[in-house]
Design a protein around this motif. Structure first.
Motif, mmCIF file in Angstrom:
data_model
loop_
_atom_site.group_PDB
_atom_site.id
_atom_site.type_symbol
_atom_site.label_atom_id
_atom_site.label_comp_id
_atom_site.label_asym_id
_atom_site.label_seq_id
_atom_site.Cartn_x
_atom_site.Cartn_y
_atom_site.Cartn_z
ATOM 1 N N ALA A 1 0.833 -1.207 0.000
ATOM 2 C CA ALA A 1 0.000 0.000 0.000
ATOM 3 C C ALA A 1 0.864 1.252 0.000
ATOM 4 C CB ALA A 1 -0.928 -0.004 1.216
ATOM 5 N N GLU A 2 1.955 1.212 0.751
ATOM 6 C CA GLU A 2 2.840 2.374 0.819
ATOM 7 C C GLU A 2 3.484 2.661 -0.547
ATOM 8 O OE1 GLU A 2 2.197 0.895 4.890
ATOM 9 O OE2 GLU A 2 2.763 -0.080 3.011
ATOM 10 N N LEU A 3 3.860 1.598 -1.258
ATOM 11 C CA LEU A 3 4.456 1.795 -2.576
ATOM 12 C C LEU A 3 3.446 2.353 -3.577
ATOM 13 C CD1 LEU A 3 6.778 -1.296 -2.885
ATOM 14 C CD2 LEU A 3 7.474 1.101 -2.911
ATOM 15 N N ASP A 4 2.201 1.916 -3.474
ATOM 16 C CA ASP A 4 1.166 2.487 -4.339
ATOM 17 C C ASP A 4 1.039 3.987 -4.084
ATOM 18 O OD1 ASP A 4 0.573 0.144 -5.664
ATOM 19 O OD2 ASP A 4 -1.160 -0.347 -4.412
ATOM 20 N N GLU A 5 1.062 4.350 -2.815
ATOM 21 C CA GLU A 5 0.978 5.768 -2.466
ATOM 22 C C GLU A 5 2.227 6.513 -2.945
ATOM 23 O OE1 GLU A 5 0.196 8.631 1.461
ATOM 24 O OE2 GLU A 5 0.625 6.489 1.733
ATOM 25 N N PHE A 6 3.373 5.886 -2.772
ATOM 26 C CA PHE A 6 4.663 6.480 -3.155
ATOM 27 C C PHE A 6 4.676 6.808 -4.652
ATOM 28 C CE2 PHE A 6 9.531 5.598 -2.381
ATOM 29 C CZ PHE A 6 9.835 6.880 -2.799
ATOM 30 N N SER A 7 4.372 5.833 -5.488
ATOM 31 C CA SER A 7 4.431 6.070 -6.930
ATOM 32 C C SER A 7 3.284 6.954 -7.415
ATOM 33 C CB SER A 7 4.452 4.745 -7.699
ATOM 34 O OG SER A 7 3.376 3.909 -7.352
ATOM 35 N N ALA A 8 2.150 6.915 -6.723
ATOM 36 C CA ALA A 8 1.017 7.754 -7.125
ATOM 37 C C ALA A 8 1.313 9.247 -6.950
ATOM 38 C CB ALA A 8 -0.237 7.380 -6.345
ATOM 39 N N THR A 9 2.235 9.580 -6.039
ATOM 40 C CA THR A 9 2.586 10.993 -5.851
ATOM 41 C C THR A 9 3.318 11.557 -7.052
ATOM 42 O OG1 THR A 9 4.741 10.459 -4.879
ATOM 43 C CG2 THR A 9 2.862 10.679 -3.357
ATOM 44 N N GLY A 10 3.877 10.681 -7.904
ATOM 45 C CA GLY A 10 4.678 11.128 -9.033
ATOM 46 C C GLY A 10 6.162 11.127 -8.763
ATOM 47 N N LEU A 11 6.577 10.744 -7.539
ATOM 48 C CA LEU A 11 7.994 10.788 -7.199
ATOM 49 C C LEU A 11 8.830 9.769 -7.965
ATOM 50 C CD1 LEU A 11 7.796 11.430 -3.348
ATOM 51 C CD2 LEU A 11 8.828 12.933 -5.062
ATOM 52 N N TRP A 12 8.207 8.712 -8.465
ATOM 53 C CA TRP A 12 8.962 7.723 -9.231
ATOM 54 C C TRP A 12 9.228 8.208 -10.661
ATOM 55 C CZ3 TRP A 12 9.477 2.044 -8.117
ATOM 56 C CH2 TRP A 12 9.362 1.784 -6.744
ATOM 57 N N ALA A 13 8.648 9.348 -11.026
ATOM 58 C CA ALA A 13 8.805 9.853 -12.395
ATOM 59 C C ALA A 13 9.564 11.170 -12.449
ATOM 60 C CB ALA A 13 7.428 10.038 -13.036
ATOM 61 N N ILE A 14 10.173 11.587 -11.352
ATOM 62 C CA ILE A 14 10.746 12.941 -11.316
ATOM 63 C C ILE A 14 11.969 13.109 -12.212
ATOM 64 C CG2 ILE A 14 9.829 13.590 -9.072
ATOM 65 C CD1 ILE A 14 12.498 12.817 -7.814
ATOM 66 N N THR A 15 12.602 11.992 -12.637
ATOM 67 C CA THR A 15 13.756 12.133 -13.539
ATOM 68 C C THR A 15 13.375 12.017 -15.007
ATOM 69 O OG1 THR A 15 14.294 9.771 -13.404
ATOM 70 C CG2 THR A 15 15.340 11.233 -11.785
ATOM 71 N N VAL A 16 12.117 11.777 -15.308
ATOM 72 C CA VAL A 16 11.685 11.797 -16.710
ATOM 73 C C VAL A 16 11.949 13.200 -17.262
ATOM 74 C CG1 VAL A 16 9.713 11.648 -18.277
ATOM 75 C CG2 VAL A 16 9.947 10.004 -16.409
ATOM 76 N N PRO A 17 12.675 13.297 -18.365
ATOM 77 C CA PRO A 17 13.036 14.626 -18.894
ATOM 78 C C PRO A 17 11.815 15.481 -19.236
ATOM 79 C CG PRO A 17 14.357 12.903 -19.930
ATOM 80 C CD PRO A 17 13.273 12.201 -19.160
ATOM 81 N N LYS A 18 12.006 16.769 -19.167
ATOM 82 C CA LYS A 18 10.927 17.692 -19.493
ATOM 83 C C LYS A 18 10.442 17.500 -20.927
ATOM 84 C CE LYS A 18 12.339 21.198 -16.144
ATOM 85 N NZ LYS A 18 12.851 22.576 -15.930
ATOM 86 N N ALA A 19 11.339 17.124 -21.813
ATOM 87 C CA ALA A 19 10.960 16.920 -23.215
ATOM 88 C C ALA A 19 9.958 15.790 -23.379
ATOM 89 C CB ALA A 19 12.202 16.622 -24.057
ATOM 90 N N TYR A 20 9.863 14.913 -22.372
ATOM 91 C CA TYR A 20 8.930 13.783 -22.420
ATOM 92 C C TYR A 20 7.795 13.939 -21.409
ATOM 93 C CZ TYR A 20 12.575 11.731 -25.274
ATOM 94 O OH TYR A 20 13.500 11.506 -26.266
ATOM 95 N N GLY A 21 7.632 15.133 -20.869
ATOM 96 C CA GLY A 21 6.504 15.417 -19.992
ATOM 97 C C GLY A 21 6.798 15.358 -18.511
ATOM 98 N N GLY A 22 8.049 15.094 -18.129
ATOM 99 C CA GLY A 22 8.394 14.998 -16.720
ATOM 100 C C GLY A 22 8.985 16.284 -16.169
ATOM 101 N N ALA A 23 9.421 16.215 -14.910
ATOM 102 C CA ALA A 23 10.007 17.393 -14.266
ATOM 103 C C ALA A 23 11.494 17.513 -14.554
ATOM 104 C CB ALA A 23 9.781 17.325 -12.753
ATOM 105 N N GLY A 24 12.152 16.378 -14.863
ATOM 106 C CA GLY A 24 13.586 16.410 -15.120
ATOM 107 C C GLY A 24 14.359 17.065 -13.997
ATOM 108 N N VAL A 25 14.089 16.655 -12.762
ATOM 109 C CA VAL A 25 14.700 17.318 -11.613
ATOM 110 C C VAL A 25 16.202 17.045 -11.571
ATOM 111 C CG1 VAL A 25 12.561 17.101 -10.285
ATOM 112 C CG2 VAL A 25 14.387 15.397 -9.980
ATOM 113 N N SER A 26 16.903 17.835 -10.790
ATOM 114 C CA SER A 26 18.341 17.646 -10.617
ATOM 115 C C SER A 26 18.602 16.409 -9.762
ATOM 116 C CB SER A 26 18.957 18.867 -9.933
ATOM 117 O OG SER A 26 18.587 18.891 -8.557
ATOM 118 N N TYR A 27 19.828 15.891 -9.846
ATOM 119 C CA TYR A 27 20.166 14.746 -9.004
ATOM 120 C C TYR A 27 20.479 15.168 -7.576
ATOM 121 C CZ TYR A 27 19.333 11.155 -12.301
ATOM 122 O OH TYR A 27 18.682 10.283 -13.125
ATOM 123 N N VAL A 28 20.647 16.442 -7.338
ATOM 124 C CA VAL A 28 20.649 16.943 -5.959
ATOM 125 C C VAL A 28 19.285 16.672 -5.338
ATOM 126 C CG1 VAL A 28 20.817 18.998 -4.504
ATOM 127 C CG2 VAL A 28 22.395 18.708 -6.434
#
Length: 400
Positions: free
Chosen positions: A47-74
Motif C-alpha cells: 500500500a505504501e508503494l502504491d501511495e509512493f508512486s502515485a505521488t509522481g515521485l517515481w517519475a521525477i527524472t523523466v526529462p521535461k521533453a517527455y513530460g516529466g520534471a527532469g529534476v536535478s540529481y541533488v
C-alpha cells in the motif's frame, strides 16, 4: 502478494524540484508512523508503494521533453534521503527503477523513450532483475537474451531483485549472442517469469529482494534496449546508481540520529556525572555534537555528488563522468561509515533500556549493516586515491 498489471490509479505529475521535495517530506511523515511495525512483522509495503508512486515521485527524472520534471540529481538524492530516514526499505526500492530510466534515456530509441517514459508518468513501476547470486562476480551474467525474429527469448535466474515483487514491469539484464548486455522489459505477469519472495536478510527486511526466474520468457524485440551502450560511452549511469545507494545510507544515519537525540534525553545520568538528568551529561553532549556534524557533513557531500552528476549529464565526457564517479564514491564511503556509526551510537548514548525489544531500535543498525554491503567501501577508497594521485579514471559500470 500479487501486484496489479497496471497502477490502480493514474499518478500525479510533479513539475518542479521544490514540489518533489515537499511531496517526499509529506510521505516520509506518514511512512515513519509504522516503519518499525513493518520491519518487526516483515509486512511488505504494498500500500505504501502504491501511495509512493502515485505521488509522481517515481517519475521525477523523466526529462521535461517527455513530460516529466527532469529534476536535478541533488533533488533525487534529497528525496531518497528523506524517505529513507523514515523507512530505508521504501527508500531503496525505487533505486533500480531510477537507474533504468537513465539507461532508457542513454540507449533507447525515440519510440521506446516515449513509450516507457509515458508509462512511468502514469505510475508504472520498474523492478529489477540484474544481479545474479551464482555468477563469477556482480558484473557477470549467466542470463541470456536470444533474438528470434521479432522476439527476444530470456532464460536465467536472478537474485537481489529489489522491487521486482512490487513492479508492473521487470527489466532484466542478459547477454546476447555477441556477449553484449541487453535489457528486456518484461511484464510482471508474463508467462515464464516467476518472482520468489525469499529475501530473509536481517536488515532492509521489507524490500522483498529475492529471486526472479526466467524460463523461455518471450517479449517483442521492441521491448529490448542495448544497455551496454550506457557504459561503452561516458555516461553518468554508474554515479546515478551509486548516489541513490548513498542517499539511502544518509537517510538511515539521519533516522538513527533523531532516535538517538530522543532516547538520550530519556537516559539516566551516569553515577559519577553529578547531574540530575542524562541530557545534562557532558560526555553525552559532546558525543551528540560530534555525531550531528558527521551526519550533516555526509548530507553536504551527498549534495556535492548530486551537482557533479548534473554536470556530467549536461556535458558528458570522460572527465566529467570520472569526476562524478569520484565524488559519488566519497559520498558512498562517508554515508556508509556515518550510518553504521549513528546506528551504533544510538545504543551507547540511550543506555541499556534502548535495547528492549519493544523499541526495535536495532532495525537502524540492521538496515545500515545490510544496505552498506551493496559494494565494498574498501574499493571506493582505492578508486578515489587512484584518481587523485595517479589520474586513473574509474571503470565504468553500475557500481562506480
Amino acid at each position: 502478494m500479487t501486484t496489479a498489471a497496471k497502477p490502480t490509479s493514474v499518478a500525479h505529475v510533479i513539475r518542479s524540484d521544490e514540489e518533489a521535495i515537499a511531496a517526499a517530506r509529506q510521505l516520509a511523515a506518514r511512512f515513519a508512523v509504522e516503519a518499525s511495525v513493518r520491519d518487526r512483522e516483515r509486512r511488505l509495503p504494498a500500500a505504501e508503494l502504491d501511495e509512493f508512486s502515485a505521488t509522481g515521485l517515481w517519475a521525477i527524472t523523466v526529462p521535461k521533453a517527455y513530460g516529466g520534471a527532469g529534476v536535478s540529481y541533488v533533488t533525487v538524492a534529497e528525496v531518497i534521503k528523506i524517505i529513507s530516514a523514515a523507512d530505508p526499505s521504501l527508500g531503496q526500492i525505487p533505486q533500480n527503477h531510477l537507474g533504468v530510466l537513465d539507461i532508457l534515456l542513454q540507449t533507447a530509441t525515440e519510440e521506446q523513450k516515449r513509450h516507457y517514459f509515458s508509462k512511468v508518468l502514469e505510475g508504472y513501476r520498474f523492478g529489477n532483475a540484474f544481479s545474479e547470486a551464482k555468477s563469477k562476480h556482480a558484473g557477470t551474467f549467466d542470463t541470456r537474451i536470444r533474438f528470434d525474429g521479432d522476439e527476444a527469448v530470456i532464460n536465467g535466474e536472478k537474485f537481489y531483485c529489489t522491487g521486482a515483487l512490487f513492479a508492473h514491469i521487470v527489466p532484466v539484464v542478459g547477454l546476447d549472442e555477441a556477449g553484449n548486455a541487453q535489457i528486456a522489459f518484461v511484464e510482471r505477469h508474463a508467462p515464464g517469469l516467476t518472482i520468489v519472495d525469499n529475501w530473509d536478510g536481517f536488515g532492509q527486511r521489507t524490500t522483498a529482494s529475492g529471486n526472479a526466474v526466467f524460463f523461455d520468457v518471450r517479449v517483442p524485440r521492441s521491448q529490448v534496449i542495448p544497455a551496454h551502450l550506457a557504459f561503452d560511452q561516458p555516461t553518468a549511469n554508474g554515479p546515478i546508481s551509486q548516489i541513490i545507494q548513498a542517499a539511502v545510507d544518509t537517510g538511515i544515519a539521519l533516522g538513527a540520529l533523531e532516535e538517538t537525540k530522543r532516547h538520550a534525553r530519556q537516559a539516566r545520568p551516569w553515577i559519577d556525572s553529578q547531574q540530575d538528568h542524562g541530557w545534562q551529561d557532558p560526555f553525552s553532549l559532546a558525543a551528540i555534537g560530534d555525531l550531528e556534524w558527521r551526519v550533516h557533513g555526509t548530507e553536504a557531500i551527498l549534495e556535492k555528488a548530486g551537482r557533479a552528476i548534473d554536470r556530467a549529464l549536461a556535458q558528458p565526457s570522460e572527465e566529467s563522468v570520472a569526476e562524478a564517479s569520484v565524488v559519488v564514491a566519497q559520498a558512498k564511503v562517508l554515508s556508509a561509515e556515518t550510518s553504521l556509526l549513528a546506528a551504533s551510537k544510538l545504543f551507547e548514548l540511550a543506555g541499556t533500556r534502548s535495547v528492549l525489544g519493544k523499541h526495535n531500535l536495532d532495525r537502524h543498525w540492521r538496515n545500515a549493516r545490510t544496505h552498506t554491503l551493496h559494494d565494498p567501501a574498501r574499493w571506493k577508497y582505492h578508486l578515489i586515491g587512484n584518481y587523485l594521485l595517479n589520474g586513473v579514471k574509474p571503470a565504468r559500470h553500475a557500481w562506480n
